[in-house]
Design a protein around this motif. Structure first.
Motif, mmCIF file in Angstrom:
data_model
loop_
_atom_site.group_PDB
_atom_site.id
_atom_site.type_symbol
_atom_site.label_atom_id
_atom_site.label_comp_id
_atom_site.label_asym_id
_atom_site.label_seq_id
_atom_site.Cartn_x
_atom_site.Cartn_y
_atom_site.Cartn_z
ATOM 1 N N ASN A 181 39.969 44.228 36.544
ATOM 2 C CA ASN A 181 39.244 43.290 35.675
ATOM 3 C C ASN A 181 37.821 43.742 35.365
ATOM 4 O O ASN A 181 37.108 43.086 34.612
ATOM 5 C CB ASN A 181 39.221 41.899 36.309
ATOM 6 C CG ASN A 181 40.362 41.036 35.828
ATOM 7 O OD1 ASN A 181 40.191 39.903 35.446
ATOM 8 N ND2 ASN A 181 41.555 41.598 35.808
ATOM 9 N N ASP A 185 36.111 42.046 28.689
ATOM 10 C CA ASP A 185 37.278 41.166 28.593
ATOM 11 C C ASP A 185 38.011 41.439 27.272
ATOM 12 O O ASP A 185 37.380 41.432 26.211
ATOM 13 C CB ASP A 185 36.784 39.708 28.663
ATOM 14 C CG ASP A 185 37.910 38.717 28.471
ATOM 15 O OD1 ASP A 185 39.067 39.106 28.724
ATOM 16 O OD2 ASP A 185 37.636 37.576 28.068
ATOM 17 N N ARG A 192 32.682 41.988 32.351
ATOM 18 C CA ARG A 192 33.097 41.369 33.619
ATOM 19 C C ARG A 192 32.787 42.336 34.763
ATOM 20 O O ARG A 192 33.233 43.492 34.718
ATOM 21 C CB ARG A 192 34.601 41.077 33.603
ATOM 22 C CG ARG A 192 35.013 40.079 32.565
ATOM 23 C CD ARG A 192 36.452 39.679 32.713
ATOM 24 N NE ARG A 192 37.378 40.754 32.403
ATOM 25 C CZ ARG A 192 38.684 40.570 32.245
ATOM 26 N NH1 ARG A 192 39.200 39.366 32.369
ATOM 27 N NH2 ARG A 192 39.480 41.580 31.974
ATOM 28 N N ARG A 451 47.160 35.093 30.037
ATOM 29 C CA ARG A 451 46.289 34.224 29.237
ATOM 30 C C ARG A 451 46.902 33.908 27.876
ATOM 31 O O ARG A 451 46.815 32.783 27.385
ATOM 32 C CB ARG A 451 44.908 34.866 29.108
ATOM 33 C CG ARG A 451 44.146 34.747 30.431
ATOM 34 C CD ARG A 451 42.978 35.700 30.521
ATOM 35 N NE ARG A 451 41.912 35.369 29.605
ATOM 36 C CZ ARG A 451 40.865 36.175 29.384
ATOM 37 N NH1 ARG A 451 40.778 37.336 29.999
ATOM 38 N NH2 ARG A 451 39.917 35.817 28.558
ATOM 39 N N ILE B 19 33.670 37.967 44.898
ATOM 40 C CA ILE B 19 34.377 38.005 43.599
ATOM 41 C C ILE B 19 34.653 36.582 43.090
ATOM 42 O O ILE B 19 34.581 36.325 41.887
ATOM 43 C CB ILE B 19 35.667 38.848 43.704
ATOM 44 C CG1 ILE B 19 35.262 40.306 43.952
ATOM 45 C CG2 ILE B 19 36.522 38.752 42.440
ATOM 46 C CD1 ILE B 19 36.374 41.252 44.229
ATOM 47 N N LYS B 22 31.625 35.467 41.394
ATOM 48 C CA LYS B 22 31.488 36.174 40.105
ATOM 49 C C LYS B 22 32.442 35.574 39.065
ATOM 50 O O LYS B 22 32.101 35.451 37.889
ATOM 51 C CB LYS B 22 31.810 37.663 40.285
ATOM 52 C CG LYS B 22 30.710 38.440 40.962
ATOM 53 C CD LYS B 22 29.586 38.723 39.985
ATOM 54 C CE LYS B 22 28.300 39.046 40.719
ATOM 55 N NZ LYS B 22 27.117 38.943 39.870
ATOM 56 N N LEU B 26 31.601 33.941 35.416
ATOM 57 C CA LEU B 26 32.216 34.405 34.159
ATOM 58 C C LEU B 26 32.863 33.255 33.377
ATOM 59 O O LEU B 26 32.981 33.314 32.165
ATOM 60 C CB LEU B 26 33.286 35.461 34.458
ATOM 61 C CG LEU B 26 32.784 36.861 34.772
ATOM 62 C CD1 LEU B 26 33.897 37.698 35.379
ATOM 63 C CD2 LEU B 26 32.275 37.539 33.509
ATOM 64 N N PRO B 34 42.367 29.772 29.095
ATOM 65 C CA PRO B 34 41.822 30.481 30.258
ATOM 66 C C PRO B 34 40.646 31.388 29.878
ATOM 67 O O PRO B 34 40.691 32.048 28.846
ATOM 68 C CB PRO B 34 43.004 31.303 30.778
ATOM 69 C CG PRO B 34 44.135 31.074 29.867
ATOM 70 C CD PRO B 34 43.724 30.178 28.763
ATOM 71 N N GLY B 35 39.633 31.389 30.727
ATOM 72 C CA GLY B 35 38.423 32.169 30.437
ATOM 73 C C GLY B 35 38.496 33.585 30.991
ATOM 74 O O GLY B 35 39.513 34.009 31.548
ATOM 75 N N ALA B 36 37.357 34.294 30.840
ATOM 76 C CA ALA B 36 37.314 35.714 31.246
ATOM 77 C C ALA B 36 37.498 35.885 32.758
ATOM 78 O O ALA B 36 37.958 36.921 33.215
ATOM 79 C CB ALA B 36 35.989 36.318 30.809
ATOM 80 N N PHE B 38 39.456 34.052 34.693
ATOM 81 C CA PHE B 38 40.663 33.334 35.158
ATOM 82 C C PHE B 38 41.453 34.127 36.203
ATOM 83 O O PHE B 38 41.733 33.639 37.298
ATOM 84 C CB PHE B 38 41.557 33.003 33.950
ATOM 85 C CG PHE B 38 42.727 32.137 34.292
ATOM 86 C CD1 PHE B 38 42.567 30.780 34.521
ATOM 87 C CD2 PHE B 38 43.999 32.677 34.393
ATOM 88 C CE1 PHE B 38 43.656 29.976 34.848
ATOM 89 C CE2 PHE B 38 45.092 31.881 34.714
ATOM 90 C CZ PHE B 38 44.919 30.533 34.943
ATOM 91 N N LEU B 39 41.790 35.378 35.871
ATOM 92 C CA LEU B 39 42.598 36.179 36.803
ATOM 93 C C LEU B 39 41.800 36.526 38.058
ATOM 94 O O LEU B 39 42.324 36.517 39.175
ATOM 95 C CB LEU B 39 43.103 37.463 36.125
ATOM 96 C CG LEU B 39 44.089 38.283 36.950
ATOM 97 C CD1 LEU B 39 45.395 37.547 37.185
ATOM 98 C CD2 LEU B 39 44.384 39.617 36.283
ATOM 99 N N LEU B 40 40.499 36.801 37.855
ATOM 100 C CA LEU B 40 39.635 37.103 39.012
ATOM 101 C C LEU B 40 39.591 35.904 39.956
ATOM 102 O O LEU B 40 39.643 36.061 41.183
ATOM 103 C CB LEU B 40 38.212 37.411 38.538
ATOM 104 C CG LEU B 40 37.920 38.834 38.067
ATOM 105 C CD1 LEU B 40 36.516 38.915 37.510
ATOM 106 C CD2 LEU B 40 38.084 39.822 39.206
#
Lengths: 503, 151
Positions: A181, A185, A192, A451, B19, B22, B26, B34-36, B38-40
């Motif tokens: 990540n 993005d 990120r 997403r 993380i 962070k 983000l 879902p935002g930037a 989301f996966l993090l």
């Protein structure tokens, strides 16, 4: 184009002098990597990645693919003669191959390994050729839900099949996802985890990560050990297995090829798992299982055919779905991207020259490898005598030059060194790097597809279970997780019952 | 107690918390948008939980007494330390002194780790660097840092 005319077209690409040369270089380097303990195909592909910048996309993939399946051939030589596997897929060949060598039958063992590899590798390529087109057409209907489910299944398989602790394997996969990540993005273009470092805006490259974990890390581990290699002194006059050897091995070859082919397609599978599974299967089916481990030729034929068949078939998910099934192919996936080619269902349509050129080159590569492996075995034995104190500095130098030349940047070299130290510590603390690399490569795809899927389904997770392909795939992943936890629960229940009965 | 898993588990827990923060910075967004981060956000939570499980396992079960010092017992770990220091120094001086000088120096160190005779070390380093330069610079046309002497 039907399969035959496509194959003919592929040969016209693969037989171009330039591509033929890269196929030969890849096969030779692959054999060398397979022969030499200390560096495997993953490290070698990563080190060679930057060199391919100057080569066409087709030539690069032909060379790197040749290196990958070539390593499967070369690995057997060290297993049989030194009892040290040159790479992981040949570990199991040591058991009977080395015993055969001790009994003065190194020649037939090496011969069977080479012929078995050739037969299985060729069958694997035929399978790849036949399956690729229909699977590509089928995958065109895949949406973000299906891709998300497939990636989850791949990651689940990798962690499920890990050699050590599954808990640690899942942790490594999580770490890989988080590392993937880093960078801009893909949807909002916001940076990120870049910490204001300009070089991180493009993310961390797969080459420095893989070179660090599998090249530098491996060398560091070897630097602190003193390895003594004893090469069996044997005459290589009789490399051809006898009629009896062939009779004894025929079903092992057939079963090894089939097991390898299907395990190669499986996400998380690949040559290593295939060699172990086929050896186990042969031992179970044998009328004389006690022979295994004492120099049974079936114990060489089965794993060697399985790992080559798997090496060929593992290209199916990579080329048709765009999902690398194992860590070596995830680095190869990076090579495709570096050359501006995205593997997946559209590859056949958009880059037929590359697709069919690579497939056809595999036939040629297998013939080259057979020729390289039989008469040149004495030469490969001499290669084994290169002292580690000369070899390891050279590997480190190739890593340094390779990492620098990616972007002419010292930053990439630094990243590689950091991952090299991490790779060394992972080995020390018993963490596997493979789930990390696979998750690192699949991470951006997972992020984007998850997403997009949520956007399409307006935040509903139910959509993953109402679409048949995604539902079945996620169901399989769940089943794998449950089966991996079941033994733990069963042990706890048994312990609890014991306590209750005692009371 | 398994000190190896305990230490590594605590280290990973700290990374997970870092993380996680962070990801919040983000923007996690919502399930429908879902935002930037989301996966993090999701992976850091899972990573953190698994780290806690590893720490608890290390304290309760541990799989036998496993110390950290034993990891390097009986091994020539000094080779690893020298090599890592040499690699880091190489990165720091590469652009300043140029490829040829920096690479010759690191190759001398790396060959010296193998306990070879001094003249073999120097000769091997010079030959290796010369061949590398010919292959990568002239044949593959890769530009290396030239350093103060412009070569």
């Amino acid at each position: 184009m039907d399969v035959l005319s496509s194959l003919f077209y592929g040969f016209s690409v693969a037989l171009q002098p330039e591509n033929l040369f890269y196929c030969f270089v890849g096969s030779v380097l692959g054999t060398l990597v397979g022969v030499l303990p200390g560096i495997g195909p993953v490290g070698a592909i990563s080190i060679l990645l930057p060199i391919t910048f100057k080569i066409s996309a087709t030539g690069s993939i032909i060379m790197l693919a040749g290196l990958y399946y070539g390593a499967m051939y070369g690995g057997s030589t060290t297993s049989i003669l030194v009892n040290i596997p040159g790479e992981a897929a040949s570990v199991v060949t040591c058991m009977d191959g080395y015993q055969m060598a001790l009994k003065g039958r190194a020649g037939p063992a090496l011969g069977m390994a080479a012929f078995g590899s050739f037969i299985a590798g060729t069958v694997g390529i035929i399978g790849l050729m036949l399956f690729a087109k229909p699977l590509s057409a089928f995958a065109l209907d895949f949406g973000p839900h299906e891709y998300f489910a497939l990636i989850i299944l791949g990651l689940t398989f990798v962690t499920y099949l890990s050699h050590g602790s599954m808990l640690k394997a899942v942790m490594m996969a999580c770490l890989g996802l988080m590392l993937s990540n880093i960078g801009l993005d893909p949807i909002t273009s916001s940076p990120r985890m870049t910490f204001g470092i300009l070089e991180l805006f493009d993310g961390v490259g797969i080459a420095p990560v893989a070179m660090g974990l599998f090249g530098i890390g491996e060398v560091l581990i070897n630097l602190e050990q003193t390895v003594t290699q004893e090469i069996i002194k044997t005459e290589f006059k009789n490399l051809f297995p006898s009629r009896l050897d062939w009779i004894q091995s025929k079903w092992a070859l057939v079963r090894g090829t089939l097991v390898g082919f299907f395990l190669g397609i499986l996400p998380g599978g690949g040559p290593v798992l295939a060699s172990f599974m086929s050896y186990g299967l042969e031992k179970r089916l044998s009328k004389e299982p006690q022979k295994f481990g004492t120099g049974a030729i079936e114990g060489v034929a089965a794993p060697e055919s399985a790992n080559n068949s798997a090496a060929s078939s593992s290209f199916i998910p990579l080329l048709t779905l765009g999902i690398p099934p194992n860590v070596s192919l995830s680095v190869l996936f990076g090579a495709f991207l570096i050359h501006g080619v995205t593997p997946g269902p559209l590859l056949l349509k958009e880059h037929p020259d590359l697709f069919w050129g690579v497939v056809s080159s595999m036939y040629l590569g297998n013939v080259m490898l057979l020729v390289l492996n039989l008469p040149l075995i004495p030469m490969w034995v001499q290669v084994l005598k290169i002292p580690a104190k000369l070899l390891y500095p050279l590997i480190l130098l190739f890593c340094l030059v390779g990492a620098y030349s990616m972007n002419n940047s010292v930053f990439d070299v630094m990243v590689m060194i950091v991952f090299g130290v991490l790779g060394y510590l992972f080995r020390k603390f018993e963490y596997e790097a493979a789930p990390l690399v696979l998750a690192f490569v699949l991470g951006p795809m997972l992020d984007l597809n998850l997403r997009q899927a949520l956007l399409v389904s307006e935040g509903s997770f139910l959509a993953f279970f109402t679409r048949p392909i995604s539902a079945v795939t996620l169901g399989l992943a769940a089943l794998l997780l449950i089966t991996s936890v079941m033994p733990f629960i069963a042990r706890k229940v048994a312990k609890y019952r014991e306590v209750v009965e005692d009371q | 107690m398994n000190k190896r898993d305990l230490v590594s588990g605590l280290f990973w827990l700290a990374i997970a918390i870092f993380i996680f923060t962070k990801a919040l910075e983000l923007g996690v967004g919502t399930l429908s948008t879902p935002g930037a981060g989301f996966l993090l956000f999701c992976s850091s939570i899972l990573f953190g939980l698994l780290s806690i499980v590893l720490v608890i396992k290390a304290i309760l079960h541990g799989g036998g007494q496993k110390g950290i010092a034993e990891l390097w017992h009986g091994l020539t770990w000094s080779n690893v330390v020298i090599t890592v220091i040499a690699l880091v120094l190489y990165c720091l001086v590469l652009v300043k002194v140029g490829f040829i000088i920096a690479t010759t120096a690191i190759m001398v160190v790396l060959y010296a780790v193998g306990r070879m005779k001094a003249w073999v070390v120097i000769a091997s380093a010079l030959v290796t660097v010369a061949l590398t330069y010919i292959i990568f610079h002239y044949a593959l046309q890769i530009e290396f840092p030239r350093g103060p002497f412009r070569w």
